[in-house]
Design a protein around this motif. Structure first.
Motif, mmCIF file in Angstrom:
data_model
loop_
_atom_site.group_PDB
_atom_site.id
_atom_site.type_symbol
_atom_site.label_atom_id
_atom_site.label_comp_id
_atom_site.label_asym_id
_atom_site.label_seq_id
_atom_site.Cartn_x
_atom_site.Cartn_y
_atom_site.Cartn_z
ATOM 1 N N ARG A 44 1.667 4.933 -0.299
ATOM 2 C CA ARG A 44 0.968 3.712 -0.728
ATOM 3 C C ARG A 44 1.662 2.532 -0.064
ATOM 4 O O ARG A 44 2.707 2.658 0.561
ATOM 5 C CB ARG A 44 0.993 3.584 -2.258
ATOM 6 N N GLU A 45 1.090 1.354 -0.216
ATOM 7 C CA GLU A 45 1.700 0.144 0.320
ATOM 8 C C GLU A 45 2.699 -0.417 -0.684
ATOM 9 O O GLU A 45 2.464 -0.348 -1.905
ATOM 10 C CB GLU A 45 0.638 -0.914 0.630
ATOM 11 N N PRO A 46 3.833 -0.949 -0.211
ATOM 12 C CA PRO A 46 4.747 -1.617 -1.150
ATOM 13 C C PRO A 46 4.016 -2.688 -1.953
ATOM 14 O O PRO A 46 3.243 -3.471 -1.411
ATOM 15 C CB PRO A 46 5.798 -2.241 -0.219
ATOM 16 N N GLY A 47 4.258 -2.678 -3.261
ATOM 17 C CA GLY A 47 3.567 -3.594 -4.149
ATOM 18 C C GLY A 47 2.477 -2.920 -4.955
ATOM 19 O O GLY A 47 2.068 -3.424 -6.005
ATOM 20 N N ASP A 48 2.014 -1.747 -4.474
ATOM 21 C CA ASP A 48 1.009 -1.000 -5.221
ATOM 22 C C ASP A 48 1.657 -0.330 -6.433
ATOM 23 O O ASP A 48 2.843 -0.005 -6.416
ATOM 24 C CB ASP A 48 0.367 0.070 -4.337
ATOM 25 N N PRO A 49 0.870 -0.081 -7.491
ATOM 26 C CA PRO A 49 1.431 0.571 -8.681
ATOM 27 C C PRO A 49 1.573 2.085 -8.497
ATOM 28 O O PRO A 49 0.920 2.694 -7.639
ATOM 29 C CB PRO A 49 0.402 0.253 -9.770
ATOM 30 N N VAL A 50 2.429 2.688 -9.320
ATOM 31 C CA VAL A 50 2.600 4.133 -9.344
ATOM 32 C C VAL A 50 2.972 4.544 -10.758
ATOM 33 O O VAL A 50 3.659 3.811 -11.475
ATOM 34 C CB VAL A 50 3.697 4.580 -8.346
ATOM 35 N N ARG A 51 2.478 5.712 -11.193
ATOM 36 C CA ARG A 51 2.836 6.251 -12.503
ATOM 37 C C ARG A 51 3.828 7.406 -12.319
ATOM 38 O O ARG A 51 3.553 8.362 -11.600
ATOM 39 C CB ARG A 51 1.584 6.751 -13.243
ATOM 40 N N ILE A 52 4.977 7.271 -12.956
ATOM 41 C CA ILE A 52 6.030 8.279 -12.876
ATOM 42 C C ILE A 52 6.130 9.010 -14.206
ATOM 43 O O ILE A 52 6.391 8.397 -15.253
ATOM 44 C CB ILE A 52 7.397 7.653 -12.537
ATOM 45 N N GLY A 53 5.919 10.332 -14.176
ATOM 46 C CA GLY A 53 6.104 11.141 -15.371
ATOM 47 C C GLY A 53 7.521 11.685 -15.425
ATOM 48 O O GLY A 53 8.068 12.115 -14.407
ATOM 49 N N TYR A 54 8.141 11.667 -16.605
ATOM 50 C CA TYR A 54 9.534 12.097 -16.723
ATOM 51 C C TYR A 54 9.783 12.744 -18.073
ATOM 52 O O TYR A 54 8.990 12.596 -19.025
ATOM 53 C CB TYR A 54 10.480 10.919 -16.522
ATOM 54 N N VAL A 55 10.889 13.482 -18.142
ATOM 55 C CA VAL A 55 11.336 14.101 -19.388
ATOM 56 C C VAL A 55 12.724 13.579 -19.696
ATOM 57 O O VAL A 55 13.623 13.625 -18.854
ATOM 58 C CB VAL A 55 11.365 15.639 -19.272
#
Length: 358
Positions: free
Chosen positions: A193-204
Protein backbone atom coordinates in the motif's frame (compact mmCIF):
# COMPACT_ATOMS: atom_id res chain seq x y z
CA UNK A 1 81.17 52.16 12.21
CA UNK A 2 79.41 48.79 12.18
CA UNK A 3 80.35 46.37 14.91
CA UNK A 4 81.24 42.85 13.73
CA UNK A 5 78.44 40.29 14.33
CA UNK A 6 79.24 37.74 17.02
CA UNK A 7 78.71 34.20 15.79
CA UNK A 8 77.19 31.66 18.12
CA UNK A 9 79.10 28.44 18.65
CA UNK A 10 78.06 25.79 16.12
CA UNK A 11 77.01 23.35 18.87
CA UNK A 12 74.69 25.97 20.36
CA UNK A 13 73.09 26.62 16.95
CA UNK A 14 72.49 22.92 16.39
CA UNK A 15 71.05 22.48 19.87
CA UNK A 16 68.74 25.44 19.30
CA UNK A 17 67.48 23.99 16.02
CA UNK A 18 66.95 20.58 17.60
CA UNK A 19 64.94 22.20 20.39
CA UNK A 20 62.76 24.11 17.93
CA UNK A 21 62.21 20.96 15.86
CA UNK A 22 61.31 19.01 19.00
CA UNK A 23 58.81 21.68 20.03
CA UNK A 24 57.24 21.68 16.58
CA UNK A 25 57.04 17.88 16.54
CA UNK A 26 55.45 17.91 19.99
CA UNK A 27 52.86 20.43 18.82
CA UNK A 28 52.09 18.31 15.75
CA UNK A 29 51.88 15.13 17.84
CA UNK A 30 49.55 16.74 20.37
CA UNK A 31 47.42 18.22 17.62
CA UNK A 32 47.11 14.80 15.97
CA UNK A 33 46.10 13.30 19.31
CA UNK A 34 43.56 15.90 20.37
CA UNK A 35 42.00 16.70 16.99
CA UNK A 36 39.05 14.32 16.59
CA UNK A 37 37.48 13.19 13.33
CA UNK A 38 34.04 11.71 12.78
CA UNK A 39 35.10 8.43 11.23
CA UNK A 40 34.88 4.81 12.35
CA UNK A 41 37.64 2.23 11.93
CA UNK A 42 36.65 -1.36 11.12
CA UNK A 43 39.42 -3.91 11.57
CA UNK A 44 39.64 -7.73 11.74
CA UNK A 45 38.28 -9.04 15.01
CA UNK A 46 38.52 -12.35 16.89
CA UNK A 47 37.53 -15.68 15.34
CA UNK A 48 35.58 -18.08 17.57
CA UNK A 49 34.97 -21.79 17.06
CA UNK A 50 31.29 -22.55 17.75
CA UNK A 51 31.98 -26.24 18.46
CA UNK A 52 35.01 -25.68 20.70
CA UNK A 53 38.31 -27.52 20.59
CA UNK A 54 42.00 -26.79 21.22
CA UNK A 55 41.21 -26.22 24.89
CA UNK A 56 38.26 -23.89 24.20
CA UNK A 57 34.78 -24.91 25.36
CA UNK A 58 31.97 -25.32 22.83
CA UNK A 59 29.62 -22.35 22.66
CA UNK A 60 26.62 -24.65 22.15
CA UNK A 61 25.11 -26.64 25.01
CA UNK A 62 22.14 -29.00 24.70
CA UNK A 63 19.77 -30.27 27.40
CA UNK A 64 17.19 -32.98 26.75
CA UNK A 65 18.67 -34.55 23.61
CA UNK A 66 21.60 -36.73 22.58
CA UNK A 67 24.72 -34.93 21.34
CA UNK A 68 27.76 -36.20 19.46
CA UNK A 69 31.50 -35.44 19.55
CA UNK A 70 32.69 -32.77 17.15
CA UNK A 71 36.03 -32.12 15.53
CA UNK A 72 37.72 -29.34 13.60
CA UNK A 73 36.39 -25.80 13.48
CA UNK A 74 33.16 -24.08 12.47
CA UNK A 75 34.12 -20.54 13.40
CA UNK A 76 32.25 -17.27 13.22
CA UNK A 77 34.18 -14.11 12.42
CA UNK A 78 33.89 -10.59 13.77
CA UNK A 79 34.84 -6.99 13.05
CA UNK A 80 36.31 -4.77 15.75
CA UNK A 81 35.00 -1.19 15.58
CA UNK A 82 36.88 1.84 16.89
CA UNK A 83 35.23 5.23 17.13
CA UNK A 84 31.67 6.46 17.41
CA UNK A 85 29.55 9.30 18.82
CA UNK A 86 30.86 8.71 22.35
CA UNK A 87 34.51 8.40 21.39
CA UNK A 88 35.65 10.01 18.13
CA UNK A 89 38.94 8.72 16.73
CA UNK A 90 42.00 10.98 16.64
CA UNK A 91 43.61 12.40 13.52
CA UNK A 92 46.55 10.04 14.09
CA UNK A 93 44.25 7.02 14.23
CA UNK A 94 42.60 8.18 11.02
CA UNK A 95 46.00 8.62 9.34
CA UNK A 96 47.31 5.20 10.36
CA UNK A 97 44.04 3.54 9.34
CA UNK A 98 44.18 5.28 5.97
CA UNK A 99 47.54 3.65 5.35
CA UNK A 100 46.49 0.16 6.52
CA UNK A 101 45.01 -2.03 3.73
CA UNK A 102 43.50 -4.43 6.28
CA UNK A 103 41.10 -1.90 7.81
CA UNK A 104 38.20 0.16 6.54
CA UNK A 105 37.35 3.79 7.29
CA UNK A 106 33.69 4.78 7.27
CA UNK A 107 31.95 8.07 8.08
CA UNK A 108 30.50 7.92 11.57
CA UNK A 109 26.99 8.76 10.33
CA UNK A 110 27.06 5.80 7.95
CA UNK A 111 27.54 3.40 10.87
CA UNK A 112 25.62 5.07 13.71
CA UNK A 113 23.16 7.45 12.03
CA UNK A 114 21.63 9.55 14.78
CA UNK A 115 22.00 6.82 17.42
CA UNK A 116 24.37 6.77 20.37
CA UNK A 117 26.97 4.05 20.84
CA UNK A 118 24.81 2.58 23.61
CA UNK A 119 21.74 2.45 21.38
CA UNK A 120 23.73 0.68 18.65
CA UNK A 121 25.11 -1.75 21.21
CA UNK A 122 21.60 -2.55 22.46
CA UNK A 123 20.32 -3.04 18.91
CA UNK A 124 23.23 -5.35 18.10
CA UNK A 125 22.58 -7.37 21.25
CA UNK A 126 18.92 -7.78 20.27
CA UNK A 127 19.91 -8.85 16.75
CA UNK A 128 22.38 -11.36 18.15
CA UNK A 129 19.70 -12.90 20.36
CA UNK A 130 17.25 -13.13 17.47
CA UNK A 131 19.95 -14.60 15.25
CA UNK A 132 20.74 -17.30 17.81
CA UNK A 133 17.09 -18.28 18.20
CA UNK A 134 16.69 -18.63 14.44
CA UNK A 135 20.00 -20.50 14.11
CA UNK A 136 18.88 -23.08 16.69
CA UNK A 137 15.61 -23.63 14.81
CA UNK A 138 17.30 -23.92 11.40
CA UNK A 139 19.97 -26.24 12.77
CA UNK A 140 17.35 -28.45 14.45
CA UNK A 141 15.13 -28.57 11.35
CA UNK A 142 18.10 -29.63 9.22
CA UNK A 143 18.29 -32.83 11.30
CA UNK A 144 14.62 -33.67 10.62
CA UNK A 145 13.14 -32.17 13.78
CA UNK A 146 9.93 -30.12 13.74
CA UNK A 147 10.22 -26.62 15.22
CA UNK A 148 6.93 -24.66 15.06
CA UNK A 149 7.00 -20.89 15.33
CA UNK A 150 4.82 -17.78 15.53
CA UNK A 151 5.66 -14.21 14.56
CA UNK A 152 5.92 -11.63 17.32
CA UNK A 153 6.55 -7.91 17.56
CA UNK A 154 10.06 -7.89 19.01
CA UNK A 155 10.19 -4.09 19.31
CA UNK A 156 7.78 -1.21 18.86
CA UNK A 157 9.40 2.06 17.78
CA UNK A 158 8.54 5.17 19.76
CA UNK A 159 6.54 7.77 17.89
CA UNK A 160 5.54 5.36 15.11
CA UNK A 161 1.93 4.31 14.31
CA UNK A 162 2.11 1.11 16.40
CA UNK A 163 3.39 2.95 19.49
CA UNK A 164 0.78 2.64 22.24
CA UNK A 165 -1.31 0.19 20.19
CA UNK A 166 0.92 -2.87 19.90
CA UNK A 167 3.38 -4.15 22.49
CA UNK A 168 6.63 -6.10 22.34
CA UNK A 169 5.68 -9.77 22.56
CA UNK A 170 2.36 -9.47 20.73
CA UNK A 171 1.83 -12.33 18.29
CA UNK A 172 0.94 -10.95 14.86
CA UNK A 173 -1.63 -13.23 13.23
CA UNK A 174 -3.32 -11.27 10.42
CA UNK A 175 -3.11 -8.24 8.14
CA UNK A 176 -6.39 -6.81 6.80
CA UNK A 177 -8.16 -9.99 7.88
CA UNK A 178 -5.79 -12.33 6.03
CA UNK A 179 -3.79 -14.80 8.11
CA UNK A 180 0.00 -14.40 8.06
CA UNK A 181 2.44 -17.08 9.18
CA UNK A 182 5.90 -15.50 9.15
CA UNK A 183 7.66 -12.15 9.44
CA UNK A 184 8.17 -11.81 5.70
CA UNK A 185 4.48 -12.29 4.93
CA UNK A 186 3.57 -9.67 7.57
CA UNK A 187 6.04 -7.13 6.17
CA UNK A 188 4.95 -7.81 2.58
CA UNK A 189 1.25 -7.49 3.41
CA UNK A 190 1.73 -4.19 5.26
CA UNK A 191 4.01 -2.77 2.55
CA UNK A 192 1.43 -3.54 -0.16
CA UNK A 193 0.00 0.00 0.00
CA UNK A 194 1.06 3.64 -0.09
CA UNK A 195 2.47 5.22 3.08
CA UNK A 196 -0.39 6.94 4.85
CA UNK A 197 -2.94 4.29 3.92
CA UNK A 198 -4.67 2.41 6.76
CA UNK A 199 -3.99 -1.21 7.73
CA UNK A 200 -5.65 -3.61 10.18
CA UNK A 201 -3.27 -5.70 12.28
CA UNK A 202 -4.61 -8.77 14.06
CA UNK A 203 -2.70 -9.89 17.16
CA UNK A 204 -2.82 -12.14 20.20
CA UNK A 205 -1.89 -10.81 23.65
CA UNK A 206 -2.15 -12.87 26.85
CA UNK A 207 -4.21 -15.43 24.96
CA UNK A 208 -6.76 -12.86 23.77
CA UNK A 209 -7.16 -12.19 20.06
CA UNK A 210 -7.77 -8.60 18.94
CA UNK A 211 -7.02 -6.19 16.11
CA UNK A 212 -6.05 -2.55 15.69
CA UNK A 213 -6.42 -0.13 12.78
CA UNK A 214 -3.28 1.92 12.11
CA UNK A 215 -2.26 4.58 9.62
CA UNK A 216 0.96 3.48 7.89
CA UNK A 217 4.00 5.69 7.54
CA UNK A 218 7.02 5.84 5.23
CA UNK A 219 9.74 3.65 6.78
CA UNK A 220 12.24 4.40 4.03
CA UNK A 221 12.39 4.37 0.23
CA UNK A 222 8.65 4.88 -0.02
CA UNK A 223 7.78 1.65 1.84
CA UNK A 224 4.74 1.54 4.09
CA UNK A 225 5.15 0.31 7.66
CA UNK A 226 3.83 0.74 11.18
CA UNK A 227 7.05 0.79 13.24
CA UNK A 228 7.39 -2.76 14.57
CA UNK A 229 10.38 -5.09 14.37
CA UNK A 230 9.29 -8.67 13.77
CA UNK A 231 10.94 -11.94 14.68
CA UNK A 232 9.92 -15.59 15.02
CA UNK A 233 9.20 -17.11 18.43
CA UNK A 234 9.98 -20.83 18.44
CA UNK A 235 8.64 -23.85 20.30
CA UNK A 236 11.80 -25.98 20.51
CA UNK A 237 11.54 -29.72 21.26
CA UNK A 238 14.43 -29.37 23.73
CA UNK A 239 16.77 -26.69 25.04
CA UNK A 240 19.81 -25.41 23.16
CA UNK A 241 21.89 -22.52 24.47
CA UNK A 242 24.49 -20.53 22.56
CA UNK A 243 26.98 -18.44 24.54
CA UNK A 244 28.73 -15.96 22.25
CA UNK A 245 29.94 -13.62 24.98
CA UNK A 246 29.64 -9.91 24.28
CA UNK A 247 29.57 -10.24 20.47
CA UNK A 248 26.62 -8.42 18.86
CA UNK A 249 24.81 -8.36 15.53
CA UNK A 250 23.21 -11.05 13.36
CA UNK A 251 26.14 -12.03 11.14
CA UNK A 252 27.10 -15.24 13.00
CA UNK A 253 23.71 -16.88 12.40
CA UNK A 254 24.76 -19.28 9.65
CA UNK A 255 27.81 -20.53 11.59
CA UNK A 256 25.72 -21.01 14.76
CA UNK A 257 23.22 -23.09 12.77
CA UNK A 258 26.05 -25.25 11.40
CA UNK A 259 27.38 -25.70 14.93
CA UNK A 260 23.96 -26.80 16.17
CA UNK A 261 23.63 -29.30 13.32
CA UNK A 262 27.10 -30.71 13.97
CA UNK A 263 26.38 -31.08 17.69
CA UNK A 264 23.10 -32.96 17.07
CA UNK A 265 24.29 -35.34 14.33
CA UNK A 266 26.68 -38.34 14.44
CA UNK A 267 30.18 -37.84 13.08
CA UNK A 268 32.08 -34.56 12.83
CA UNK A 269 30.76 -32.49 9.91
CA UNK A 270 34.09 -30.84 9.21
CA UNK A 271 36.20 -33.99 9.00
CA UNK A 272 38.67 -32.13 11.19
CA UNK A 273 39.02 -29.21 8.76
CA UNK A 274 39.22 -25.56 9.81
CA UNK A 275 36.22 -23.72 8.34
CA UNK A 276 35.16 -20.16 9.12
CA UNK A 277 32.38 -18.04 7.71
CA UNK A 278 29.77 -15.36 8.10
CA UNK A 279 26.19 -14.65 7.09
CA UNK A 280 22.80 -13.98 8.62
CA UNK A 281 20.27 -16.80 8.77
CA UNK A 282 16.54 -16.44 8.16
CA UNK A 283 13.73 -18.70 9.33
CA UNK A 284 13.53 -20.30 5.88
CA UNK A 285 17.29 -20.98 5.85
CA UNK A 286 18.24 -18.10 3.56
CA UNK A 287 21.75 -16.74 4.14
CA UNK A 288 21.90 -12.94 4.02
CA UNK A 289 24.65 -10.34 3.50
CA UNK A 290 26.74 -8.80 6.24
CA UNK A 291 29.13 -5.87 6.68
CA UNK A 292 32.91 -5.89 6.91
CA UNK A 293 33.42 -9.12 5.00
CA UNK A 294 36.92 -8.20 3.84
CA UNK A 295 38.04 -7.69 7.44
CA UNK A 296 36.35 -10.96 8.42
CA UNK A 297 38.23 -12.89 5.73
CA UNK A 298 41.51 -11.44 6.99
CA UNK A 299 40.59 -12.38 10.56
CA UNK A 300 39.69 -15.93 9.46
CA UNK A 301 42.98 -16.32 7.61
CA UNK A 302 45.01 -14.97 10.54
CA UNK A 303 43.08 -17.27 12.87
CA UNK A 304 44.18 -20.36 10.94
CA UNK A 305 41.10 -21.08 8.81
CA UNK A 306 41.71 -22.40 5.30
CA UNK A 307 38.08 -22.35 4.17
CA UNK A 308 35.58 -19.51 4.38
CA UNK A 309 31.81 -19.57 3.72
CA UNK A 310 30.56 -16.23 2.36
CA UNK A 311 27.03 -15.08 1.48
CA UNK A 312 26.50 -15.02 -2.27
CA UNK A 313 25.10 -11.50 -1.90
CA UNK A 314 28.51 -10.33 -0.62
CA UNK A 315 30.44 -11.70 -3.61
CA UNK A 316 31.04 -8.25 -5.12
CA UNK A 317 33.00 -7.32 -1.97
CA UNK A 318 34.84 -10.65 -1.84
CA UNK A 319 36.19 -10.91 -5.38
CA UNK A 320 39.75 -9.65 -5.59
CA UNK A 321 40.17 -9.34 -1.82
CA UNK A 322 40.68 -12.96 -0.70
CA UNK A 323 43.83 -13.44 1.42
CA UNK A 324 46.41 -15.84 0.01
CA UNK A 325 45.81 -19.37 1.27
CA UNK A 326 42.11 -18.85 2.06
CA UNK A 327 39.51 -20.57 -0.13
CA UNK A 328 36.12 -18.86 -0.23
CA UNK A 329 32.88 -20.71 -0.99
CA UNK A 330 29.73 -18.82 -1.99
CA UNK A 331 26.45 -19.86 -0.28
CA UNK A 332 22.90 -18.58 -0.61
CA UNK A 333 21.08 -20.77 1.90
CA UNK A 334 21.69 -23.25 4.69
CA UNK A 335 21.51 -26.18 2.30
CA UNK A 336 24.42 -24.69 0.36
CA UNK A 337 26.36 -24.24 3.61
CA UNK A 338 25.88 -27.84 4.78
CA UNK A 339 26.72 -29.18 1.31
CA UNK A 340 29.90 -27.08 1.29
CA UNK A 341 31.02 -28.32 4.72
CA UNK A 342 30.31 -31.93 3.74
CA UNK A 343 32.28 -31.54 0.49
CA UNK A 344 35.22 -29.91 2.26
CA UNK A 345 35.23 -32.67 4.89
CA UNK A 346 35.21 -35.38 2.20
CA UNK A 347 37.94 -33.71 0.13
CA UNK A 348 35.55 -33.08 -2.80
CA UNK A 349 35.46 -29.29 -2.66
CA UNK A 350 36.85 -28.64 -6.14
CA UNK A 351 33.45 -27.97 -7.75
CA UNK A 352 32.05 -25.73 -5.02
CA UNK A 353 30.86 -22.27 -6.17
CA UNK A 354 33.09 -19.29 -5.45
CA UNK A 355 32.64 -15.54 -5.73
CA UNK A 356 34.92 -15.50 -8.77
CA UNK A 357 33.09 -18.19 -10.68
CA UNK A 358 29.72 -19.94 -10.27
Amino acid sequence: MTQPRTRRPRGEVIARRVLIAAILLTIVALAGTFIKVRYVIEEPGPVTNTIGGKGDPALITVKGAKTYPTKGELSFTTVRVRGGPDRHISAWEWLFAKADPDVRLLPEDEVFGDRTSKEVEQANEAMMQGSQHTAVAVGMRSTGLTVPSVTIAAQVAKGEPADGELEAGDEIVSVDGEDVDDAESVATAVADREPGDPVRIGYVRDGERSQVRLKTTDIGQGRAGVGIALQPKYDYPFKVRIDAGDVGGPSAGMMFALGVRDTLTPGPMTGGKSIAGTGTIDDDGSVGPIGGIQQKMIGAHDGGARWFLAPESNCDEVAGHVPDGLKVVSVSDFGDATDAVDAIADGHAKGLPTCDAP
